[in-house]
Design a protein around this motif. Structure first.
Motif, PDB file in Angstrom:
ATOM      1  N   UNK A 294       0.842  -1.201   0.000  1.00 41.62           N
ATOM      2  CA  UNK A 294       0.000   0.000   0.000  1.00 41.62           C
ATOM      3  C   UNK A 294       0.874   1.246   0.000  1.00 41.62           C
ATOM      4  N   UNK A 295       0.798   1.993  -1.100  1.00 38.55           N
ATOM      5  CA  UNK A 295       1.400   3.317  -1.213  1.00 38.55           C
ATOM      6  C   UNK A 295       0.269   4.335  -1.226  1.00 38.55           C
TER       7      UNK A 295
ATOM      8  N   UNK B 144      10.928   6.593  -5.600  1.00 36.28           N
ATOM      9  CA  UNK B 144      11.874   5.568  -6.033  1.00 36.28           C
ATOM     10  C   UNK B 144      12.405   4.766  -4.841  1.00 36.28           C
ATOM     11  N   UNK B 145      12.756   5.449  -3.749  1.00 36.31           N
ATOM     12  CA  UNK B 145      13.271   4.747  -2.572  1.00 36.31           C
ATOM     13  C   UNK B 145      12.211   3.864  -1.936  1.00 36.31           C
ATOM     14  N   UNK B 146      10.931   4.264  -2.024  1.00 37.19           N
ATOM     15  CA  UNK B 146       9.860   3.434  -1.477  1.00 37.19           C
ATOM     16  C   UNK B 146       9.629   2.207  -2.350  1.00 37.19           C
TER      17      UNK B 146
ATOM     18  N   UNK C 169      -3.165   4.540  -3.413  1.00 35.72           N
ATOM     19  CA  UNK C 169      -4.529   5.026  -3.177  1.00 35.72           C
ATOM     20  C   UNK C 169      -4.647   6.553  -3.278  1.00 35.72           C
ATOM     21  N   UNK C 170      -4.170   7.105  -4.357  1.00 35.10           N
ATOM     22  CA  UNK C 170      -4.493   8.480  -4.693  1.00 35.10           C
ATOM     23  C   UNK C 170      -3.519   9.535  -4.214  1.00 35.10           C
TER      24      UNK C 170
ATOM     25  N   UNK D  45       6.114  10.775   8.423  1.00 32.97           N
ATOM     26  CA  UNK D  45       7.343   9.979   8.410  1.00 32.97           C
ATOM     27  C   UNK D  45       7.689   9.320   7.075  1.00 32.97           C
ATOM     28  N   UNK D  46       6.953   9.648   6.000  1.00 33.65           N
ATOM     29  CA  UNK D  46       7.234   9.096   4.672  1.00 33.65           C
ATOM     30  C   UNK D  46       7.276   7.565   4.715  1.00 33.65           C
ATOM     31  N   UNK D  47       6.131   6.965   4.982  1.00 32.74           N
ATOM     32  CA  UNK D  47       6.047   5.517   5.142  1.00 32.74           C
ATOM     33  C   UNK D  47       4.966   4.916   4.248  1.00 32.74           C
TER      34      UNK D  47
END
Length: 584
Positions: free
Chosen positions: A99-100, A145-147, A170-171, A507-509
């Motif tokens: 999930x992003x 890219x890192x994710x 999800x948007x 936290x960019x997760x």
């Protein structure tokens, strides 16, 4: 390892998201499913192993990112169900996926960005836009890219061992509904060549350069000659990072997701800065050769806001004449047609222009035909329902239209052998039961946008879902915060809402989500947080996207407009095992 936790959640409901016409089931490539044993101990690359947190504050309150201990899954039983001590031994994995959400790929140089709105937001209820400027926004493609690299490295569910069947975004994949932003995120997830630059290819033309020096914005190269140091550096301790602007614009080869990826539609994918319907004036500004600078006062800022909201070209001419043409309030920049703004139908169509085997990335031919952005897909006996929760009439919060709501109910009926009628009676019929997992941009608590004719809000959607016991999970974003919310049915059970933090803000997760049958009359939903592949510190190196993503995380954690750590959520909102009685 799982720790047990039980609490009563307070259900906050307001309203849910927009859509239109009917569509069929999306089909996408499948890989043979191998029954894998449950994994033991922490899994490298997930926050079960270690996580990144903010360290001790230095000058101006600026805090480095440091490595923190891993967090085990916390068991939550808010919806009931007896947790068998042997459930791990009898558990069978059903589905695992990535999930992003809220990647917010940003063209930071675009004249379609209105950074001044953040500074004047207290005075501007005319156009309530927030997040119009962030110091880390020039590094959004590198974070994505890192994710991707982090998701690929783990590649499986840490609780079930199942490989990821798909990854869903999800948007708010783009930030400002521009063609180039949409292409960057599609090409990035596909694994294409990315040039995160626009306008003049030989120089940066955004608010962080010296051409129109403004102390309100962070200038990583330091102050312009003879100018005072910018406020982020002098007041909040931001560092100087020589060479960052050029490094951020450097092309790179994206890795691409290993699993097929699906898309959902978010308010920033369909509205200007996520709030305003696209109009010819704003679209023309985005692709054109003038950029709005800093208003002189609240009054001028409000005039600009009204101009953007109303698409008032005459007001633009008046302001330009008052300022003596370009210069001052209006800064000349290099035009770029790739910054043009797209309609919902055009955004959907771009997903069919892909190098991946999954054309459309979930969107269907019916979506292309009807201009809609909601669809269904099957993975085994799990049916995914992807909603379009964007209100095309404007504002960041969402809602559904009646046609999509009717489609949603028809999907639920078609996959449920029994359900509760509105009067509370049990309806039985002969169909093959499905487990339903919903996906959307907005959570239920953000679905309170009534603009337009006969919008369906979150309380009505929640009531519908609670009539169907095989609805077990809803996965979404929008809030930029990790949060898990139970939605209880009076007769027992219910469904879980799993909301994941953004890529653009600390936290960019992201998450890996798993669904498992415990073999004891219960199901478990595992939600496991992932940090990006970037290390805790970029180490002064600007050499590659992963190091730049590390710097972005640090900058996001120190954004002076958003210094609270609440976006990480409570420990019970991060790595969790969510128990729910099996519906059949």
């Amino acid at each position: 390892m799982t720790r047990e936790y039980s609490r009563r959640g307070v259900l906050r409901t307001a309203a849910l998201g927009a859509g239109i016409a009917t569509t069929g089931l999306a089909a996408f490539p499948t890989r043979p499913a191998a029954a894998a044993p449950a994994l033991r101990g922490p899994v490298a690359g997930t926050t079960l192993d270690r996580t990144y947190v903010l360290g001790a504050a230095g000058a101006g309150g600026y805090r480095p990112v440091v490595t923190g201990p891993g967090e085990p899954h916390v068991l939550r039983r808010d919806l009931g169900g007896t947790a068998s001590a042997r459930r791990a031994a009898t558990r069978r994995g059903v589905l695992a996926f990535g999930h992003l959400t809220d990647v917010h790929v940003i063209d930071a140089q675009s004249p379609g960005r209105v950074e001044f709105l953040d500074r004047f937001k207290d005075a501007l209820n005319v156009l309530p836009v927030e997040g119009a400027y962030r110091p880390q926004e020039i590094l959004s493609t590198q974070v994505a890219e890192a994710m991707v690299q982090a998701m690929n490295k783990v590649g499986r569910g840490p609780a079930t061992g199942l490989g990821l069947a798909f990854t869903i975004n999800t948007g708010d994949a783009a930030d400002n509904v521009q063609y180039n932003e949409i292409r960057w995120i599609i090409d990035l997830l596909d694994g294409g060549r990315i040039r995160p630059d626009s306008g003049d290819p030989n120089r940066y033309e955004g608010v962080m350069d010296w051409a129109s020096y403004d102390r309100s914005f962070w200038h990583p190269e330091g102050p312009a000659p003879g100018a005072k140091t910018d406020i982020p550096t002098s007041t909040y301790g931001f560092p100087r990072v020589k060479g960052l602007i050029d490094a951020a614009r450097r092309p790179f080869q994206a890795t691409g997701l290993d699993a097929p990826w699906l898309a959902a539609f978010g308010n920033h994918d369909g509205l200007v800065q996520g709030n305003l319907p696209v109009n010819p004036l704003v679209s023309g500004l985005a692709a054109g050769g003038i950029k709005i600078g800093a208003p002189a006062d609240d009054g001028q800022a409000e005039r600009l806001a009204r101009m953007l909201r109303n698409g008032d070209a005459a007001e633009l001419v008046r302001l330009s004449r008052e300022q003596g043409g370009a210069g001052g309030l209006f800064r000349p920049v290099t035009p770029d047609p790739n910054r043009r703004m797209l309609s919902r139908a055009e955004v959907v169509a771009e997903h069919f222009k892909t190098t991946a085997s999954l054309r459309g990335h979930g969107f269907t031919l019916a979506n292309l035909r009807d201009g809609t952005a909601y669809y269904a897909f099957d993975k085994g006996f799990v049916r995914g329902l992807v909603l379009d929760t964007v209100n095309p009439n404007g504002y960041s919060e969402g809602s559904l239209d009646r046609k999509q709501f009717a489609w949603l109910e028809s999907q639920l009926k078609a996959g449920s052998s029994r359900y509760l009628a509105p009067d509370g009676s049990v309806v039985k019929h002969t169909v093959e039961d499905r487990l339903f997992v919903l996906f959307s941009h907005h959570p239920i608590g953000s679905l309170g946008n009534p603009l337009g004719a006969d919008r369906v809000l979150g309380d009505e959607v929640e009531a519908l879902l609670l009539r169907y016991p095989n609805v077990v999970l809803w996965v979404n974003g929008h809030t930029h915060r990790n949060q898990v919310i139970p939605h209880a049915r009076k007769s027992g059970g219910g469904f879980w809402e799993v909301n994941t933090a953004a890529h653009i803000d600390f936290p960019q997760q992201s998450r890996i989500v798993e669904l498992a049958d415990n073999g004891d009359g219960t199901l478990s939903v595992f939600a496991t947080i992932l940090d990006s592949a970037g290390p805790a510190s970029y180490g002064g190196r600007l050499t590659d996207p992963v190091r730049l993503a590390s710097l972005s995380r640090e900058l996001a954690g120190n954004d002076w407009q958003d210094r609270e750590e609440h976006r990480r959520g409570e420990v019970t909102d991060r790595n969790v095992e969510l128990l729910v009685p099996a519906p059949f």
